[in-house]
Design a protein around this motif. Structure first.
Motif, PDB file in Angstrom:
ATOM      1  N   ALA A   2       0.860  -1.204   0.000  1.00  0.00           N
ATOM      2  CA  ALA A   2       0.000   0.000   0.000  1.00  0.00           C
ATOM      3  C   ALA A   2       0.888   1.244   0.000  1.00  0.00           C
ATOM      4  O   ALA A   2       0.568   2.259  -0.614  1.00  0.00           O
ATOM      5  N   PHE A   3       2.006   1.153   0.707  1.00  0.00           N
ATOM      6  CA  PHE A   3       3.039   2.198   0.628  1.00  0.00           C
ATOM      7  C   PHE A   3       4.079   1.693  -0.350  1.00  0.00           C
ATOM      8  O   PHE A   3       4.645   0.613  -0.165  1.00  0.00           O
ATOM      9  N   ASP A   4       4.319   2.456  -1.401  1.00  0.00           N
ATOM     10  CA  ASP A   4       5.269   1.990  -2.405  1.00  0.00           C
ATOM     11  C   ASP A   4       5.948   3.181  -3.084  1.00  0.00           C
ATOM     12  O   ASP A   4       5.327   3.898  -3.876  1.00  0.00           O
ATOM     13  N   ILE A   5       7.232   3.382  -2.770  1.00  0.00           N
ATOM     14  CA  ILE A   5       7.960   4.537  -3.333  1.00  0.00           C
ATOM     15  C   ILE A   5       8.203   4.388  -4.830  1.00  0.00           C
ATOM     16  O   ILE A   5       8.544   5.355  -5.492  1.00  0.00           O
TER      17      ILE A   5
ATOM     18  N   LEU B  39       2.771   8.532 -10.675  1.00  0.00           N
ATOM     19  CA  LEU B  39       2.574   9.908 -10.176  1.00  0.00           C
ATOM     20  C   LEU B  39       2.856  10.911 -11.292  1.00  0.00           C
ATOM     21  O   LEU B  39       2.135  11.887 -11.463  1.00  0.00           O
TER      22      LEU B  39
ATOM     23  N   GLY C 103       8.084  11.316  -1.467  1.00  0.00           N
ATOM     24  CA  GLY C 103       7.133  12.308  -0.947  1.00  0.00           C
ATOM     25  C   GLY C 103       6.296  11.807   0.222  1.00  0.00           C
ATOM     26  O   GLY C 103       5.835  12.605   1.040  1.00  0.00           O
ATOM     27  N   GLY C 104       6.090  10.510   0.332  1.00  0.00           N
ATOM     28  CA  GLY C 104       5.247   9.969   1.402  1.00  0.00           C
ATOM     29  C   GLY C 104       6.001   9.680   2.683  1.00  0.00           C
ATOM     30  O   GLY C 104       5.393   9.284   3.688  1.00  0.00           O
TER      31      GLY C 104
ATOM     32  N   SER D 107      -2.231  12.276   6.524  1.00  0.00           N
ATOM     33  CA  SER D 107      -2.325  12.172   5.065  1.00  0.00           C
ATOM     34  C   SER D 107      -3.780  12.379   4.689  1.00  0.00           C
ATOM     35  O   SER D 107      -4.678  11.818   5.316  1.00  0.00           O
TER      36      SER D 107
ATOM     37  N   GLU E 109      -4.892  17.494   0.642  1.00  0.00           N
ATOM     38  CA  GLU E 109      -3.608  18.207   0.704  1.00  0.00           C
ATOM     39  C   GLU E 109      -3.086  18.609  -0.669  1.00  0.00           C
ATOM     40  O   GLU E 109      -2.416  19.627  -0.810  1.00  0.00           O
TER      41      GLU E 109
ATOM     42  N   HIS F  69      -3.379  13.194  -4.685  1.00  0.00           N
ATOM     43  CA  HIS F  69      -1.975  12.779  -4.875  1.00  0.00           C
ATOM     44  C   HIS F  69      -1.583  11.467  -4.212  1.00  0.00           C
ATOM     45  O   HIS F  69      -0.423  11.074  -4.283  1.00  0.00           O
ATOM     46  N   ILE F  70      -2.523  10.802  -3.539  1.00  0.00           N
ATOM     47  CA  ILE F  70      -2.142   9.526  -2.904  1.00  0.00           C
ATOM     48  C   ILE F  70      -2.677   8.397  -3.784  1.00  0.00           C
ATOM     49  O   ILE F  70      -3.888   8.198  -3.907  1.00  0.00           O
TER      50      ILE F  70
ATOM     51  N   THR G  65       0.254   7.451   4.899  1.00  0.00           N
ATOM     52  CA  THR G  65       0.004   7.276   3.463  1.00  0.00           C
ATOM     53  C   THR G  65      -0.558   5.871   3.203  1.00  0.00           C
ATOM     54  O   THR G  65      -1.565   5.712   2.503  1.00  0.00           O
TER      55      THR G  65
HETATM   56  P1  AMP Z   1       1.633  11.915   2.328  1.00  0.00           P
HETATM   57  O1  AMP Z   1       1.151  13.324   2.281  1.00  0.00           O
HETATM   58  O2  AMP Z   1       2.632  11.640   3.373  1.00  0.00           O
HETATM   59  O3  AMP Z   1       0.512  10.929   2.369  1.00  0.00           O
HETATM   60  O4  AMP Z   1       2.445  11.626   1.003  1.00  0.00           O
HETATM   61  C1  AMP Z   1       1.854  11.738  -0.247  1.00  0.00           C
HETATM   62  C2  AMP Z   1       2.962  11.764  -1.247  1.00  0.00           C
HETATM   63  O5  AMP Z   1       3.577  10.468  -1.284  1.00  0.00           O
HETATM   64  C3  AMP Z   1       2.483  12.028  -2.655  1.00  0.00           C
HETATM   65  O6  AMP Z   1       2.484  13.408  -2.938  1.00  0.00           O
HETATM   66  C4  AMP Z   1       3.496  11.246  -3.471  1.00  0.00           C
HETATM   67  O7  AMP Z   1       4.682  11.979  -3.594  1.00  0.00           O
HETATM   68  C5  AMP Z   1       3.790  10.033  -2.614  1.00  0.00           C
HETATM   69  N1  AMP Z   1       2.863   8.891  -2.791  1.00  0.00           N
HETATM   70  C6  AMP Z   1       1.642   8.852  -3.380  1.00  0.00           C
HETATM   71  N2  AMP Z   1       1.094   7.646  -3.287  1.00  0.00           N
HETATM   72  C7  AMP Z   1       1.977   6.870  -2.616  1.00  0.00           C
HETATM   73  C8  AMP Z   1       1.998   5.499  -2.193  1.00  0.00           C
HETATM   74  N3  AMP Z   1       0.964   4.679  -2.413  1.00  0.00           N
HETATM   75  N4  AMP Z   1       3.092   5.060  -1.541  1.00  0.00           N
HETATM   76  C9  AMP Z   1       4.151   5.865  -1.295  1.00  0.00           C
HETATM   77  N5  AMP Z   1       4.182   7.162  -1.647  1.00  0.00           N
HETATM   78  C10 AMP Z   1       3.123   7.663  -2.299  1.00  0.00           C
END
Ligand code: AMP
Ligand code: MG
Length: 340
Positions: free
Chosen positions: A108-111, A117, A165-166, A234, A238, A251-252, A283
């Motif tokens: 679910a979290f994946d850089i 993106l 970014g996350g 998150s 945002e 953006h997520i 995130t």
């Molecule tokens: P956050 O505000 O901490 O939730 O981070 C959102 C940012 O993480 C986005 O603007 C992207 O740069 C990046 N992102 C988006 N979706 C994911 C995801 N599923 N896993 C990891 N990073 C993500």
């Protein structure tokens, strides 16, 4: 004469900074970094030096981790997809942490979501709705398990890219706290654009009151009274754009679909000791949705959370029962404490 002596001594005490208030000397600074407004407030005899050093630390990490700066280590890794890239120990360790959370959260979290993106126009700001074919192609480059890391080396497959970014702001918060502690700071509040980290208590010993934003409009839906913790949110609100179809695209991204996560959650706030964990989990849990997020909390623990649904309903985990209160005007909201 005696009066003059007392007066002189008093002036000397004030000038030498040994007055009774100096212990809690406040230094506050607002900066723009990592694409957001950040506010740092620290209390202590060396608060000014501490905040100076903390600001320098933030800019250092921005240079290292930025997805848009072509000089950053992240850009270098992305520019060399398909080859082995040498990276600093620091970036190597951060990537390990990110990959560990990816594995714990089942992706679910994946850089490695970066190519997807980019298609949506995050983070460049050139927003658009990608077509199904290009999205499907970009999705073939997503998958944290394809990243190879070994001893300060990173290898991405051709076409892959990473975006921190996350997790970057949470990590930055941890580094800032470390910097502040080197100056003996035991009371501080740093707000890195929605990533709040509290050091100790307020100078008077009281808890810090951290607002949890109403995802629908400006203003706080509730308050968390906390000490010595990170409070990291998150939310789709945002960063988003409105498609011509009237839909809000945020953006997520759900790495399972390539589309903005549509889990029914409007925001997730994580309360935990480490920024790097809080940021990546906020995130991930946003992507997962309420039921899977609760399962994750039950299985792994180590944090508390506030979940705000798109319906407006609020859920908090048991450990926040005492510290969370609804803001005035929100008393009639449905608030459920998740017990176990
Ligand atoms: P956050 O505000 O901490 O939730 O981070 C959102 C940012 O993480 C986005 O603007 C992207 O740069 C990046 N992102 C988006 N979706 C994911 C995801 N599923 N896993 C990891 N990073 C993500
Ligand atoms: Mg995050």
């Amino acid at each position: 004469m005696k009066k003059l002596l007392v007066f002189t001594v008093l002036i000397l005490i004030i000038l030498s900074g040994c007055g009774p208030d100096n212990e809690n000397k406040e230094e506050s600074r607002q900066i723009f970094a990592m694409d957001t407004i950040m506010t740092l407030t620290a209390y202590g005899t060396q608060s000014e030096e501490a905040v100076d050093a903390a600001v320098a630390e933030i800019y250092r990490l921005e240079d290292l981790l930025s997805a848009t700066d072509p000089e950053s280590e992240v850009s270098q890794i992305n520019g060399k997809a398909g080859e082995v890239t040498r990276v600093s120990r620091e970036v190597s360790d951060l990537l390990e942490s990110a990959l560990e959370i990816s594995s714990l959260t089942d992706g679910a979290f994946d850089i490695t979501i970066a190519p997807v993106l980019k298609l949506w126009g995050f983070p460049s700001g050139e927003y658009r709705i990608p077509g199904p074919d290009e999205l499907a192609e970009a999705m073939t480059c997503v998958g944290y398990e394809k990243v190879r890391t070994a001893d300060e080396e990173v290898t991405l497959l051709p076409g892959m890219g990473i975006d921190l970014g996350g997790i970057a702001k949470g990590y930055t918060g941890d580094c800032v706290l470390n910097t502040l502690s080197q100056f003996g700071i035991t009371s501080a509040l740093i707000n890195l654009g929605g990533n709040v980290q509290a050091v100790g208590t307020k100078p008077d010993g009281g808890l810090w009151n951290i607002a949890v934003r109403d995802p629908e409009e400006d203003g706080s839906i509730g308050i968390l009274a906390v000490s010595d913790t990170a409070v990291i949110t998150s939310g789709g609100y945002e960063r988003y754009f409105e498609g011509g179809d009237g839909v809000r695209y945020h953006h997520i991204i759900d790495p399972g679909t390539g589309y903005p996560a549509d889990s029914g959650l409007a925001s997730v706030t994580i309360v935990c000791g480490r920024g790097v964990i809080g940021d990546s989990l906020s995130t991930a849990l946003f992507v997962m949705g309420l039921d899977s997020a609760i399962d994750y909390w039950r299985t792994n623990g180590g944090f508390e959370a506030v979940f705000i649904m798109e319906t407006g309903d609020i859920y908090i985990t048991r450990g926040l029962g005492e510290s969370f209160s609804l803001s005035s005007g929100y008393e009639s909201r449905s608030l459920t404490v998740i017990d176990s």
